[in-house]
Scaffold this motif. Structure first.
Motif, PDB file in Angstrom:
ATOM      1  N   THR A 203       0.843  -1.195   0.000  1.00  0.00           N
ATOM      2  CA  THR A 203       0.000   0.000   0.000  1.00  0.00           C
ATOM      3  C   THR A 203       0.876   1.242   0.000  1.00  0.00           C
ATOM      4  O   THR A 203       1.850   1.325   0.747  1.00  0.00           O
ATOM      5  CB  THR A 203      -0.924   0.013   1.230  1.00  0.00           C
ATOM      6  OG1 THR A 203      -1.774  -1.140   1.185  1.00  0.00           O
ATOM      7  CG2 THR A 203      -1.784   1.270   1.268  1.00  0.00           C
ATOM      8  N   THR A 224      -3.985   8.886   3.022  1.00  0.00           N
ATOM      9  CA  THR A 224      -4.532   8.460   1.724  1.00  0.00           C
ATOM     10  C   THR A 224      -3.937   7.133   1.251  1.00  0.00           C
ATOM     11  O   THR A 224      -3.170   7.102   0.282  1.00  0.00           O
ATOM     12  CB  THR A 224      -4.260   9.521   0.643  1.00  0.00           C
ATOM     13  OG1 THR A 224      -2.833   9.684   0.524  1.00  0.00           O
ATOM     14  CG2 THR A 224      -4.889  10.848   1.001  1.00  0.00           C
ATOM     15  N   SER A 226      -3.627   3.773  -0.833  1.00  0.00           N
ATOM     16  CA  SER A 226      -4.180   3.308  -2.104  1.00  0.00           C
ATOM     17  C   SER A 226      -3.383   2.103  -2.575  1.00  0.00           C
ATOM     18  O   SER A 226      -2.310   1.797  -2.067  1.00  0.00           O
ATOM     19  CB  SER A 226      -4.131   4.405  -3.166  1.00  0.00           C
ATOM     20  OG  SER A 226      -2.809   4.632  -3.591  1.00  0.00           O
ATOM     21  N   GLU A 227      -3.934   1.419  -3.578  1.00  0.00           N
ATOM     22  CA  GLU A 227      -3.189   0.353  -4.230  1.00  0.00           C
ATOM     23  C   GLU A 227      -1.911   0.916  -4.843  1.00  0.00           C
ATOM     24  O   GLU A 227      -1.852   2.103  -5.166  1.00  0.00           O
ATOM     25  CB  GLU A 227      -4.039  -0.279  -5.337  1.00  0.00           C
ATOM     26  CG  GLU A 227      -5.255  -1.035  -4.859  1.00  0.00           C
ATOM     27  CD  GLU A 227      -6.042  -1.620  -6.012  1.00  0.00           C
ATOM     28  OE1 GLU A 227      -6.664  -2.671  -5.822  1.00  0.00           O
ATOM     29  OE2 GLU A 227      -6.028  -1.020  -7.112  1.00  0.00           O
ATOM     30  N   GLN A 236      -7.675   2.474  -9.997  1.00  0.00           N
ATOM     31  CA  GLN A 236      -7.113   1.809  -8.822  1.00  0.00           C
ATOM     32  C   GLN A 236      -7.862   2.318  -7.595  1.00  0.00           C
ATOM     33  O   GLN A 236      -8.288   3.467  -7.549  1.00  0.00           O
ATOM     34  CB  GLN A 236      -5.617   2.072  -8.693  1.00  0.00           C
ATOM     35  CG  GLN A 236      -5.243   3.509  -8.432  1.00  0.00           C
ATOM     36  CD  GLN A 236      -3.748   3.719  -8.384  1.00  0.00           C
ATOM     37  OE1 GLN A 236      -3.099   3.876  -9.420  1.00  0.00           O
ATOM     38  NE2 GLN A 236      -3.198   3.735  -7.198  1.00  0.00           N
ATOM     39  N   SER A 237      -8.037   1.441  -6.639  1.00  0.00           N
ATOM     40  CA  SER A 237      -8.864   1.793  -5.485  1.00  0.00           C
ATOM     41  C   SER A 237      -8.082   2.650  -4.502  1.00  0.00           C
ATOM     42  O   SER A 237      -6.854   2.603  -4.435  1.00  0.00           O
ATOM     43  CB  SER A 237      -9.349   0.525  -4.779  1.00  0.00           C
ATOM     44  OG  SER A 237      -8.263  -0.186  -4.220  1.00  0.00           O
ATOM     45  N   GLY A 238      -8.825   3.437  -3.724  1.00  0.00           N
ATOM     46  CA  GLY A 238      -8.210   4.284  -2.716  1.00  0.00           C
ATOM     47  C   GLY A 238      -9.220   4.747  -1.683  1.00  0.00           C
ATOM     48  O   GLY A 238     -10.432   4.649  -1.891  1.00  0.00           O
ATOM     49  N   ARG A 239      -8.698   5.272  -0.574  1.00  0.00           N
ATOM     50  CA  ARG A 239      -9.542   5.741   0.529  1.00  0.00           C
ATOM     51  C   ARG A 239      -8.858   6.916   1.200  1.00  0.00           C
ATOM     52  O   ARG A 239      -7.698   7.197   0.938  1.00  0.00           O
ATOM     53  CB  ARG A 239      -9.705   4.640   1.587  1.00  0.00           C
ATOM     54  CG  ARG A 239     -10.381   3.362   1.132  1.00  0.00           C
ATOM     55  CD  ARG A 239      -9.882   2.169   1.941  1.00  0.00           C
ATOM     56  NE  ARG A 239      -8.526   1.811   1.553  1.00  0.00           N
ATOM     57  CZ  ARG A 239      -7.663   1.224   2.361  1.00  0.00           C
ATOM     58  NH1 ARG A 239      -7.984   0.945   3.621  1.00  0.00           N
ATOM     59  NH2 ARG A 239      -6.452   0.922   1.947  1.00  0.00           N
ATOM     60  N   HIS A 261      -8.785   6.853  -6.659  1.00  0.00           N
ATOM     61  CA  HIS A 261      -7.867   7.072  -5.554  1.00  0.00           C
ATOM     62  C   HIS A 261      -7.464   8.543  -5.489  1.00  0.00           C
ATOM     63  O   HIS A 261      -7.742   9.327  -6.401  1.00  0.00           O
ATOM     64  CB  HIS A 261      -6.626   6.192  -5.683  1.00  0.00           C
ATOM     65  CG  HIS A 261      -5.691   6.617  -6.767  1.00  0.00           C
ATOM     66  ND1 HIS A 261      -5.992   6.490  -8.099  1.00  0.00           N
ATOM     67  CD2 HIS A 261      -4.456   7.185  -6.722  1.00  0.00           C
ATOM     68  CE1 HIS A 261      -4.998   6.940  -8.824  1.00  0.00           C
ATOM     69  NE2 HIS A 261      -4.040   7.381  -8.012  1.00  0.00           N
TER      70      HIS A 261
END
Length: 437
Positions: A203, A224, A226-227, A236-239, A261
């Motif tokens: 990550t 933050t 993310s992949e 690409q996913s993120g949070r 992301h």
């Protein structure tokens, strides 16, 4: 042909370097000068006489550099800090290097528990957090945290400072690559101790911010994860995650970005209600074959209690990468503006609309400004009650100052690079002038 091969080697090495530092979704983005800017917009240029002859604060920039073609092997040069000081009516530039690193991702002012002013740096390839003391011989560096995180890369990617426990200590919050480590470096006794708030394999954490969204007086930390970055323009996913160290509260997802992301977030109170808000640049996507955007870049706004999947989109841009948000009162009206510096779409000022749910007004400040990072900061260096905007256009090798004069922002180039190096500027910050060389 040898020069062409050298250029290819530099581009490939820079491309790999950028992937390690957070990456880019465009294979062509490793060469800043190749970025195509939008149609030019008129920008007024201010005469140097509008700036006081001497300023009590200076600017420091954290850089990664590659040598010019034909002037050395195609590998990163030592990490560099560049300083800009306004003295005697001139902007004077100087720099120092760190042979133990190839990039300074962040350099900023830090005050020790004893009240001493220091420079704080976070860098890589060895992940090192250092305090720099200025003395008669130059600078002496003390490493306060170093770690191999165990993945492909080890980098201190972002750093913020805040009184996270309400006891007067300046605690350092750190985001890292590439094992998802979010950590606190806390003054204790005669040294510093490290607490890792979060670890997540494979990550990247590009950004960390500190603020108080619920207005209860207890600071929160935002990050933050993310992949690992993809270089083909795909999703690409993120949070965005939150931690509350003073309460022992671990990871809480406050922005669920799904298959998108973010590498840039910003926390500040822009509406003046005494509570901070969270602003997130959600990166766009493009089709690899056509190089056309399939989803534009968005700036989203979150307040305390916002559903993680329901952030308000306050602006969209025809770009896919944005790494800098900054805020301040540019025109002296007592209200802050938000500035977004985007990779290719230029520099923009954002102002709230008629209500909190409507898109914000967008004003293009400078279309002829850009770069992979496009580092920027608002700072009132002349202390006249209005913020100036400082922007690094790596595409042009220029550091620019924008100040409000005669009802509009006036642009002045305060430094031009001439050494021919390929430069990636990762941050720009104000510091006391006494900390500069």
């Amino acid at each position: 042909m040898r020069l062409n091969l050298f250029a290819v080697s530099v581009a490939l090495l820079a491309f790999s370097f950028l992937a390690a530092c957070g990456g880019d979704d465009s294979p062509a983005a490793s060469a800043p000068a190749a970025t195509k800017a939008p149609a030019p917009a008129p920008v007024a240029k201010a005469p140097a006489s509008t700036v006081p002859d001497d300023l009590p604060e200076a600017l420091v920039l954290g850089l990664a550099q590659f040598p010019p073609r034909g002037k050395g092997p195609p590998k990163p040069l030592p990490a560099t800090m560049t300083f800009l000081v306004r003295q005697g009516g001139e902007w004077k530039a100087s720099q120092i290097e760190d042979a133990e690193s190839d990039v300074f991702h962040k350099v900023l002012h830090y005050t020790t528990p004893a009240g001493e002013d220091r420079l704080l740096s976070g860098g890589g390839t060895q992940a090192m957090l250092k305090l720099w003391t200025k003395n008669d011989q130059g600078y002496e560096a003390e490493t306060i945290w170093q770690k191999d995180f165990g993945g492909r890369f080890s980098r201190m990617r972002d750093v913020e400072i805040g009184d996270l426990y309400g006891d007067g200590r300046s605690v350092i919050a750190v985001a890292t690559h590439d094992q998802g480590v979010v950590a606190l470096v806390k003054p204790e006794g005669d040294g510093y101790v490290v607490e890792e708030l979060d670890v997540e394999p494979d990550t990247f954490v590009h950004e960390v911010e500190i603020g108080d969204l619920d207005g209860d007086g207890v600071l929160e930390v935002y990050a933050t994860p993310s992949e690992p970055n993809r270089l083909d323009g795909s999703s690409q996913s993120g949070r965005v995650t939150r931690y509350v160290p003073a309460r022992g509260e671990g990871r809480v997802v406050v922005a669920d970005l799904g298959d998108r992301h973010a590498k840039e977030i910003f926390v500040d109170d822009l509406d003046g209600d005494g509570k901070d808000e969270l602003y997130v640049i959600v990166e766009g996507n493009y089709d690899k074959k056509s190089k056309r955007l399939t989803r534009p870049l968005e700036v989203r706004r979150y307040v305390a209690g916002t559903d993680p999947k329901q952030g308000t989109v306050i602006a969209e841009f025809d770009d896919y990468l944005g790494r800098f948000l900054t805020a301040g009162d540019l025109d002296g009206d007592g209200e802050k503006e938000l500035v977004a510096a985007l990779k290719s779409a230029g520099v923009w000022v954002l102002r709230p609309g008629d209500d909190s749910g409507s898109p914000w007004d967008k004003e293009l400040v400078d279309a002829q400004s850009g770069g992979f990072e496009h580092a920027s900061i608002m700072a009132d260096l002349d202390r006249d009650g209005r913020s100036e905007l400082y922007v690094v256009s790596d595409n042009d090798g220029e550091i620019r100052r924008y100040a409000w004069e005669s009802g509009k922002l006036q642009r002045e180039v305060i430094h031009k690079r001439t050494d021919g190096n390929t430069v990636f500027t990762w941050n720009i910050m104000p510091i006391p002038v006494e900390l500069a060389p």
